[in-house]
Design a protein around this motif. Sequence first.
Motif, short mmCIF file in Angstrom:
data_model
loop_
_atom_site.label_atom_id
_atom_site.label_comp_id
_atom_site.label_asym_id
_atom_site.label_seq_id
_atom_site.Cartn_x
_atom_site.Cartn_y
_atom_site.Cartn_z
N TYR A 7 0.65 -1.16 -0.13
CA TYR A 7 0.06 0.07 0.23
C TYR A 7 1.18 1.13 -0.11
CZ TYR A 7 -3.59 -3.42 1.34
OH TYR A 7 -4.45 -4.69 1.29
N THR A 8 0.54 2.34 -0.63
CA THR A 8 1.27 3.65 -1.10
C THR A 8 0.55 4.72 -0.55
OG1 THR A 8 2.41 2.40 -2.60
CG2 THR A 8 2.69 4.82 -2.56
N ALA A 9 1.15 5.48 0.43
CA ALA A 9 0.60 6.80 0.53
C ALA A 9 1.60 7.94 0.29
CB ALA A 9 0.05 6.96 1.96
N SER A 10 1.33 9.06 -0.26
CA SER A 10 2.41 10.13 -0.54
C SER A 10 1.72 11.35 -0.46
CB SER A 10 2.82 9.79 -2.07
OG SER A 10 1.64 10.29 -2.89
N THR A 21 -2.48 11.76 5.16
CA THR A 21 -3.12 11.24 3.88
C THR A 21 -4.45 10.49 4.30
OG1 THR A 21 -1.92 9.16 4.40
CG2 THR A 21 -0.60 10.72 3.28
N SER A 22 -5.13 10.05 3.36
CA SER A 22 -6.20 9.18 3.15
C SER A 22 -5.88 7.88 3.83
CB SER A 22 -6.99 8.87 1.76
OG SER A 22 -7.04 10.14 1.13
N SER A 23 -6.92 7.29 4.65
CA SER A 23 -6.60 6.17 5.28
C SER A 23 -6.73 4.89 4.52
CB SER A 23 -7.82 6.00 6.41
OG SER A 23 -7.86 6.91 7.31
N ILE A 24 -5.87 4.00 4.80
CA ILE A 24 -5.60 2.71 4.09
C ILE A 24 -6.54 1.80 5.12
CG2 ILE A 24 -4.41 0.61 3.57
CD1 ILE A 24 -2.09 2.77 3.17
N ARG A 113 -2.41 5.34 8.30
CA ARG A 113 -2.42 6.66 7.40
C ARG A 113 -0.87 7.31 7.73
NH1 ARG A 113 -5.80 11.30 11.01
NH2 ARG A 113 -4.14 11.48 12.44
#
Length: 135
Positions: A7-10, A21-24, A113
């Motif tokens: 999973y990626t958040a940037s 960031t948006s929640s995973i 997040r």
Amino acid sequence: MNSPGVYTASAAVTAAGTQVTSSITGLDGMLAASISLAFSYGSGGTTCDAFVQTSLDGGTVWQDVAHGAFTTASATKQFNVSGLTPKLTPATPGDGTLAADTAVDGVLGPMWRMKVVSVGIYGASTQIVCRLIAR
């Protein structure tokens, strides 16, 4: 684990301040996670702190799991955490309070997040990317 995978958040890091960031979601049953925080420095700025956080209650309370601290150079910091590490005393959730360049085992919730706190004005090309490998 219901949804193992990468999973990626940037986040673009430009103006000073805090962003999340948006929640995973959907990570029920996760037993471990490898976390990579890659900071790509552009210009300017002073400090950039990235907190990888989890929630056990649907996003009301967030708890720091890992904290990567960056300044004015590109860098990557990696952590590995386990949900199988026993917690024999209560863990007090901290939102953006974990010591720099540390991680905490034992509490891995189904929501994740990244919280980014930056000081100073970074150039437009500065960004941070979090890769979470859930297993």
